[in-house]
Design a protein around this motif. Sequence first.
Motif, mmCIF file in Angstrom:
data_model
loop_
_atom_site.group_PDB
_atom_site.id
_atom_site.type_symbol
_atom_site.label_atom_id
_atom_site.label_comp_id
_atom_site.label_asym_id
_atom_site.label_seq_id
_atom_site.Cartn_x
_atom_site.Cartn_y
_atom_site.Cartn_z
ATOM 1 N N LYS A 1 0.848 -1.303 0.182
ATOM 2 C CA LYS A 1 0.037 -0.004 -0.073
ATOM 3 C C LYS A 1 0.972 1.192 0.115
ATOM 4 O O LYS A 1 2.098 1.231 0.521
ATOM 5 C CB LYS A 1 -0.843 0.196 1.283
ATOM 6 C CG LYS A 1 -1.742 -1.270 1.416
ATOM 7 C CD LYS A 1 -2.473 -1.318 2.748
ATOM 8 C CE LYS A 1 -3.232 -2.481 2.893
ATOM 9 N NZ LYS A 1 -4.116 -2.366 4.392
ATOM 10 N N PRO A 2 0.394 2.427 -0.499
ATOM 11 C CA PRO A 2 1.097 3.770 -0.445
ATOM 12 C C PRO A 2 1.569 4.057 1.148
ATOM 13 O O PRO A 2 2.910 4.516 1.039
ATOM 14 C CB PRO A 2 0.098 4.666 -0.959
ATOM 15 C CG PRO A 2 -0.469 4.214 -1.864
ATOM 16 C CD PRO A 2 -0.924 2.607 -1.258
ATOM 17 N N GLU A 3 0.906 3.634 1.881
ATOM 18 C CA GLU A 3 1.285 3.979 3.382
ATOM 19 C C GLU A 3 2.455 2.915 3.960
ATOM 20 O O GLU A 3 2.993 3.149 4.932
ATOM 21 C CB GLU A 3 0.112 3.706 4.367
ATOM 22 C CG GLU A 3 -0.589 2.593 4.207
ATOM 23 C CD GLU A 3 -1.842 2.656 3.224
ATOM 24 O OE1 GLU A 3 -1.706 3.215 2.174
ATOM 25 O OE2 GLU A 3 -2.873 2.069 3.819
ATOM 26 N N ASP A 4 3.020 2.023 3.018
ATOM 27 C CA ASP A 4 3.916 1.467 3.335
ATOM 28 C C ASP A 4 5.213 1.901 3.010
ATOM 29 O O ASP A 4 6.531 1.393 3.157
ATOM 30 C CB ASP A 4 3.926 -0.140 2.629
ATOM 31 C CG ASP A 4 2.905 -1.087 3.250
ATOM 32 O OD1 ASP A 4 2.184 -1.601 2.354
ATOM 33 O OD2 ASP A 4 2.825 -1.197 4.421
ATOM 34 N N THR A 5 5.269 3.234 2.006
ATOM 35 C CA THR A 5 6.360 3.702 1.875
ATOM 36 C C THR A 5 7.232 4.097 2.871
ATOM 37 O O THR A 5 6.597 4.727 4.038
ATOM 38 C CB THR A 5 6.009 4.840 0.840
ATOM 39 O OG1 THR A 5 5.384 4.405 -0.208
ATOM 40 C CG2 THR A 5 7.245 5.807 0.626
ATOM 41 N N ALA A 6 8.723 3.632 2.890
ATOM 42 C CA ALA A 6 9.508 4.052 3.998
ATOM 43 C C ALA A 6 11.004 3.673 3.632
ATOM 44 O O ALA A 6 10.973 2.888 2.968
ATOM 45 C CB ALA A 6 8.772 3.507 5.362
ATOM 46 N N VAL A 7 11.824 3.854 4.718
ATOM 47 C CA VAL A 7 13.086 3.383 4.662
ATOM 48 C C VAL A 7 12.657 2.055 5.503
ATOM 49 O O VAL A 7 12.450 2.334 6.809
ATOM 50 C CB VAL A 7 14.142 4.324 4.878
ATOM 51 C CG1 VAL A 7 15.299 3.509 5.149
ATOM 52 C CG2 VAL A 7 14.178 5.421 3.995
ATOM 53 N N TYR A 8 13.275 0.847 5.028
ATOM 54 C CA TYR A 8 13.338 -0.382 5.752
ATOM 55 C C TYR A 8 14.651 -0.579 6.349
ATOM 56 O O TYR A 8 15.527 -0.752 5.686
ATOM 57 C CB TYR A 8 12.639 -1.358 4.956
ATOM 58 C CG TYR A 8 11.203 -1.144 4.960
ATOM 59 C CD1 TYR A 8 10.461 -0.100 4.139
ATOM 60 C CD2 TYR A 8 10.308 -2.188 5.590
ATOM 61 C CE1 TYR A 8 8.926 -0.193 3.725
ATOM 62 C CE2 TYR A 8 8.931 -2.022 5.562
ATOM 63 C CZ TYR A 8 8.191 -0.995 4.389
ATOM 64 O OH TYR A 8 7.096 -0.895 4.545
ATOM 65 N N TYR A 9 14.826 -0.969 7.638
ATOM 66 C CA TYR A 9 15.844 -1.031 8.391
ATOM 67 C C TYR A 9 15.811 -2.480 8.877
ATOM 68 O O TYR A 9 15.021 -3.016 9.738
ATOM 69 C CB TYR A 9 16.210 -0.158 9.619
ATOM 70 C CG TYR A 9 16.204 1.397 9.163
ATOM 71 C CD1 TYR A 9 15.232 1.986 9.015
ATOM 72 C CD2 TYR A 9 17.583 1.963 8.986
ATOM 73 C CE1 TYR A 9 15.222 3.611 8.599
ATOM 74 C CE2 TYR A 9 17.722 3.209 8.381
ATOM 75 C CZ TYR A 9 16.556 3.974 8.123
ATOM 76 O OH TYR A 9 16.621 5.265 7.957
ATOM 77 N N CYS A 10 17.140 -3.242 8.677
ATOM 78 C CA CYS A 10 17.136 -4.454 9.460
ATOM 79 C C CYS A 10 17.951 -4.323 10.938
ATOM 80 O O CYS A 10 18.651 -3.487 11.105
ATOM 81 C CB CYS A 10 18.335 -5.405 8.520
ATOM 82 S SG CYS A 10 18.665 -6.836 9.137
ATOM 83 N N ASN A 11 17.462 -5.145 11.804
ATOM 84 C CA ASN A 11 18.034 -5.169 13.103
ATOM 85 C C ASN A 11 18.281 -6.199 13.672
ATOM 86 O O ASN A 11 17.495 -7.487 13.653
ATOM 87 C CB ASN A 11 16.963 -4.326 14.120
ATOM 88 C CG ASN A 11 17.371 -4.147 15.451
ATOM 89 O OD1 ASN A 11 16.813 -5.049 16.377
ATOM 90 N ND2 ASN A 11 18.311 -3.465 15.760
ATOM 91 N N ALA A 12 19.435 -6.614 14.320
ATOM 92 C CA ALA A 12 19.883 -7.803 15.076
ATOM 93 C C ALA A 12 19.971 -7.371 16.537
ATOM 94 O O ALA A 12 20.730 -6.382 16.815
ATOM 95 C CB ALA A 12 21.166 -8.061 14.595
ATOM 96 N N PHE A 13 19.195 -8.149 17.490
ATOM 97 C CA PHE A 13 19.478 -7.904 18.751
ATOM 98 C C PHE A 13 19.484 -8.901 19.715
ATOM 99 O O PHE A 13 19.080 -10.264 19.283
ATOM 100 C CB PHE A 13 18.340 -6.985 19.068
ATOM 101 C CG PHE A 13 16.963 -7.535 18.821
ATOM 102 C CD1 PHE A 13 16.317 -7.537 17.672
ATOM 103 C CD2 PHE A 13 16.209 -8.186 19.979
ATOM 104 C CE1 PHE A 13 15.053 -8.278 17.504
ATOM 105 C CE2 PHE A 13 14.953 -8.644 19.871
ATOM 106 C CZ PHE A 13 14.406 -8.581 18.507
#
Length: 115
Positions: free
Chosen positions: A86-98
Amino acid sequence: QVQLVESGGGLVQAGGSLRLSCAASGINFSIMHMGWYRQAPGKQRELVASITSGGSTNYADSVKGRFTISRDNAKNTVYLQMNSLKPEDTAVYYCNAFRVGMNYWGKGTLVTVSS
């Protein structure tokens, strides 16, 4: 040196699909809990999905039923399959390891969903 490198972002039309990948190095990947976060312009970073070292998953309500997180410990890689975008999924997506005492981030990959 720990590195998390995201790939797979891009421009897609609403209703389309993308698969993000995050390749990890410099860590014992199999014991790390992994997550995907996103940050849209003017908004706070939010958790999209996570997967524990044992394979248990968790999703934000906004993506349940559309996104799937998975991991391949042999490849030190975590994935995010994104469907019905969806247009609202527009974003920078970050990977995280924790894990307790450890928290690492990738530099992000941009996902743009056009209407």
